[in-house]
Design an enzyme around this catalytic site. Structure first.
Site, PDB file in Angstrom:
ATOM      1  N   GLU A   5       0.858  -1.181   0.000  1.00  0.00           N
ATOM      2  CA  GLU A   5       0.000   0.000   0.000  1.00  0.00           C
ATOM      3  C   GLU A   5       0.898   1.236   0.000  1.00  0.00           C
ATOM      4  OE1 GLU A   5      -0.819  -2.539   2.140  1.00  0.00           O
ATOM      5  OE2 GLU A   5      -2.971  -2.960   1.910  1.00  0.00           O
ATOM      6  N   SER A   6       1.302   1.664  -1.189  1.00  0.00           N
ATOM      7  CA  SER A   6       2.048   2.914  -1.412  1.00  0.00           C
ATOM      8  C   SER A   6       3.560   2.806  -1.243  1.00  0.00           C
ATOM      9  CB  SER A   6       1.439   4.068  -0.621  1.00  0.00           C
ATOM     10  OG  SER A   6       0.051   4.163  -0.890  1.00  0.00           O
ATOM     11  N   CYS A  55      -1.907   3.730   1.941  1.00  0.00           N
ATOM     12  CA  CYS A  55      -3.327   3.930   1.630  1.00  0.00           C
ATOM     13  C   CYS A  55      -4.163   2.798   2.235  1.00  0.00           C
ATOM     14  CB  CYS A  55      -3.517   4.011   0.119  1.00  0.00           C
ATOM     15  SG  CYS A  55      -2.926   2.545  -0.745  1.00  0.00           S
ATOM     16  N   HIS A  74       0.429   6.759  -7.218  1.00  0.00           N
ATOM     17  CA  HIS A  74      -0.372   5.597  -6.822  1.00  0.00           C
ATOM     18  C   HIS A  74      -1.760   5.733  -7.415  1.00  0.00           C
ATOM     19  CE1 HIS A  74       2.827   4.279  -4.239  1.00  0.00           C
ATOM     20  NE2 HIS A  74       2.962   5.540  -3.862  1.00  0.00           N
TER      21      HIS A  74
END
Lengths: 379, 379
Positions: free
Chosen positions: A95-96, A110, A267
Site C-alpha cells: 500500500e504505497s 493507503c 499511486h
C-alpha cells in the site's frame, strides 16, 4: 504542552478500534493516503551511524530492508520492491511507498493501513542510528470512508489526539470541511531557526478520473508495468528518472521515481466508483504549473486538490501565488494558505473540471428551507 | 447539495442538547461570541418594503424593536438599548449586539445563547420585507467550554450539519485546531459575480487581558458607562462615533458604535480567570495596523486572534499582506488565508505577547515519548 481544544474531537472515539473486517473494500478501495514525513538530526556531534566502506550508508540508510519491514509491520503493509541511488533508498509497498534519506523517512500508505502505529518504532530506529526527531509532518486528504479505518485513523481528531500524546504540534484542516480538504499536523523541533531552509514538496490528489485513462491500470495479459508507465505518459513526467513500477492484479498501479536527490511517486486506484490518483514529489522547481499541467493531461481528473509545502528559501518562492495561474479546463474552488512562524508555508487549492461544476441557486435554498423541519414561526 | 464529509463530525452529538443548567458560569463566562451576518437582496424588482414618510425605514429597518425581540427570543437574549442613525439601527443585547441595515443584519451573541436557532425567523422577517437571503456568514472563535453550550453550539461539526440542512455552504477551521482558531461557515448565493464588491470586516478577539485594565469594567459606585468608555480609551478608538454603552452589574461591558454607515462594537468579560474582549467593525480602512495597535494599547491582551474578511474591491487590498507588519510586543504564531471563488478572502492570524511565549524543546519530546504508553518495540 498546548492548550487542548476538544471542540471538534469525538471523545467517544478515544481508544475505539473499528471491529469490522478492515479489508472490506466492497464500497471501493480507500485510495487517499496517509503520509508521514519525519526529519531527523544528530543526537550529538558525531553520533550519526555509518557503515565503513559504504559511503551512502549513513544514518537511516544503514537500516536494511528486513528491519524496515519490521517497522512497516506496525502499519500493516509490506515491501514489494526496493531501488536505491546515491541519495536515497526507495521502497514500493503493498500500500504505497517509503523513501529513506540519511536523515529523513517519508512514508505514505493507503487503504486501511495504520500508519501512525509505526511512529514509536521509527523514533527508535532513528535513535539506533544516532538521530533524534527534528520535525514531523503528518498529512492526508479527507477519506472516502473514514469509519472503515482503524483507530486513530477514523477521524482527524483522533489522529491529532494520538500525535499530541507524543509531540507538541499544530493541527490544521485546510479547505472546506464539507468537501475536499487536507488535514495537516506539524511538529517542528528544529533548532537554528535563522537557517535558510529550501525544502519543498508538491502533491496532486485526483478524483473522478477519466475512465479511458484508468483502463490502462487494470492488469492485462502481455502488458508489463513498464509498458504502462511508458504508454500512459508517466515516464515522461520527469524524464531521466530511475523508475520502480508495479502493476497490481486485478488492478491498481504504483511507481517510485528517483531523480538524483529528488523522489516522485504515483499511486493509482483505477476503479470508476472510487478512482483516485496521487502524485507526490520533492523535486525543486521554480514553479509547478508546467508539471501540474502535465500530470493533469496524463490523468484527466474530474476534480483535484493540489498541496504545496515550501520553506522560505525554496526555489518556488512565496507559495501564496504558486497556483494563481489559470489551470486550463479547471475552475479553482478555494485556496487555503497557512504561514508558520518556523519559516515555511503550506498552500492547498481545490479545483473542479469546468463542465462538472455544479451551481446552487436561491431556488434550491428556498426548497431546502421549505423541506426542512426548521420552524418558520410567524413573528 | 455538497458531498458531505462526516469525518470530523461527532455523529453521537446529533440532536444532543446539553442538559445541565446552561447558565452555570462557575468555570467562567463564555465571552467568545457566535456571529451571524446575513445579507439580503430583493425578491423581485420593487419588492423591498418601505414606510412612506420615513426615508430611512427601508427593508429590514421597517422591523420594529418588539419584532426583533421576538426573533431574538430564539437565541435567548434580550434588547437592552437601541440607537439609530441614517444608515442603521443598533441594539445592545443582554449578550452582545445586533446591527440592522436595510438589507443586512449582523448579530453576535455570547454566553450560552442559541444564535443559530433564530435563522428561520430571520429568513421569514426578510421575506416579509420583500427580501431573500443573498449571503450567510456564521463565525466564531473556539469556545472555552463547548460542552456547556446548547445544540448545535457544542461543536462546529454540529453547527455545520445544522447549517447544511438549510444552506449549501462552505465550512472552514482557520488556525491550529489545538489552540486558538476561528470557525467560519459561508453560503453565498449572490448573483452578478462580476460586480466589484467592497465590504470588509475586521475583528480582534483577545484573551488573558491586563488585570488593571479589566478592573475598569467592574461596576463601581458613581462611575457611569460613559465614564468608563472615555477613561478606558474606548471613545478614542474611532472618534466622531455615536456610542451606545452599557456597564453590567457586577461586571462586564458592551458598546455599539455608529460611525456614519459603519458599525463597531466591543464586548468585555473582565474576570481574570476567563477574561475576553472582542472588537468588531466594518469601518473601511486601507489598512488596520494603526487601529489594531490602538485596540491592543487599550486592552493589553496576553494573546489575540485577528480576523479580516475582505471583498476584492475592499480598500484594504489583498488581505494576505494585511497583518504582515510587526505588531510591537507580540509574536505571530500562525496565519491562515482562505481565498474564495466568490471574490473575497479571509485571513486569520494568532498572536502571543512576547514575554508569555512558551518554547517547547526536544527534551520535552523525549519525556513525552518516555511517559506515554506507546510501545517502543526493539526492531
Amino acid at each position: 504542552m498546548p492548550i487542548l481544544s476538544t471542540e471538534i474531537f469525538n471523545e467517544a472515539d478515544a481508544g475505539f478500534v473499528y471491529q469490522s473486517n478492515s479489508n472490506d473494500y466492497s464500497d471501493g478501495f480507500e485510495g487517499p493516503e496517509k503520509k508521514l514525513d519525519i526529519r531527523f538530526g544528530p543526537i550529538s556531534k558525531g553520533s550519526v551511524k555509518s557503515i565503513a566502506g559504504s559511503p551512502s550508508k549513513v544514518g537511516l540508510r544503514t537500516i536494511d530492508k528486513e528491519k524496515w519491514q519490521t517497522v512497516l509491520d506496525s502499519a500493516r503493509c509490506t515491501i514489494i520492491s526496493q531501488t536505491s541511488n546515491d541519495h536515497m533508498d526507495s521502497y514500493v509497498l503493498s500500500e504505497s511507498s517509503l523513501f529513506v534519506y540519511p536523515r529523513r523517512a517519508m512514508i505514505k500508505t493507503c487503504g486501511t493501513t495504520t500508519l501512525l502505529h509505526l511512529i514509536a518504532k521509527m523514533v527508535q530506529v532513528g535513535k539506533e542510528c544516532g538521530l533524534e526527531v527534528e520535525m514531523v509532518v503528518f498529512s492526508r486528504k479527507n477519506l472516502n470512508q473514514p469509519s472503515k479505518q482503524v483507530f486513530p485513523h477514523c477521524s482527524f481528531s483522533d489522529e491529532v489526539n494520538f500525535l499530541n500524546k507524543i509531540f507538541d504540534g499544530q493541527a490544521y484542516v485546510m479547505g472546506d470541511v464539507n468537501k475536499d480538504h487536507w488535514n495537516l499536523y506539524i511538529a517542528d523541533f528544529r533548532k537554528n531557526p535563522t537557517l535558510q531552509r529550501t525544502e519543498q514538496t508538491f502533491e496532486v490528489m485526483m478524483h473522478d478520473l477519466d475512465e479511458t485513462v484508468m483502463k490502462q491500470f487494470f492488469k492485462r495479459e502481455g502488458v508489463s508495468a513498464w509498458d504502462t508507465t511508458v504508454n500512459s505518459g508517466i515516464a515522461d513526467l520527469l524524464p531521466g528518472s530511475m523508475i520502480d513500477d508495479f502493476q497490481f492484479d486485478p488492478c491498481g498501479y504504483s511507481m517510485n521515481g528517483l531523480l538524483n536527490e529528488f523522489y516522485w511517486t504515483i499511486h493509482i486506484t483505477p476503479e470508476s466508483h472510487c478512482s483516485y490518483v496521487s502524485f507526490d514529489t520533492n523535486v525543486a522547481l521554480a514553479d509547478y504549473n508546467q508539471l501540474l499541467a502535465k500530470v493533469l493531461n496524463v490523468f484527466k481528473p474530474g476534480r483535484f486538490t493540489a498541496a504545496l509545502y515550501a520553506e522560505d528559501g525554496a526555489p518556488c518562492g512565496d507559495p501564496y501565488t504558486a497556483f494563481d495561474v489559470n489551470v486550463p479546463s479547471y475552475a479553482i474552488q478555494n485556496k487555503t494558505v497557512h504561514g508558520f512562524d518556523g519559516g515555511y508555508d503550506v498552500v492547498v487549492s481545490n479545483y473542479q473540471q469546468l463542465d462538472k461544476k455544479v451551481n446552487f441557486s436561491n431556488d434550491d435554498l428556498i426548497q431546502s428551507i421549505e423541506s426542512t423541519n426548521i420552524d418558520l414561526i410567524q413573528v
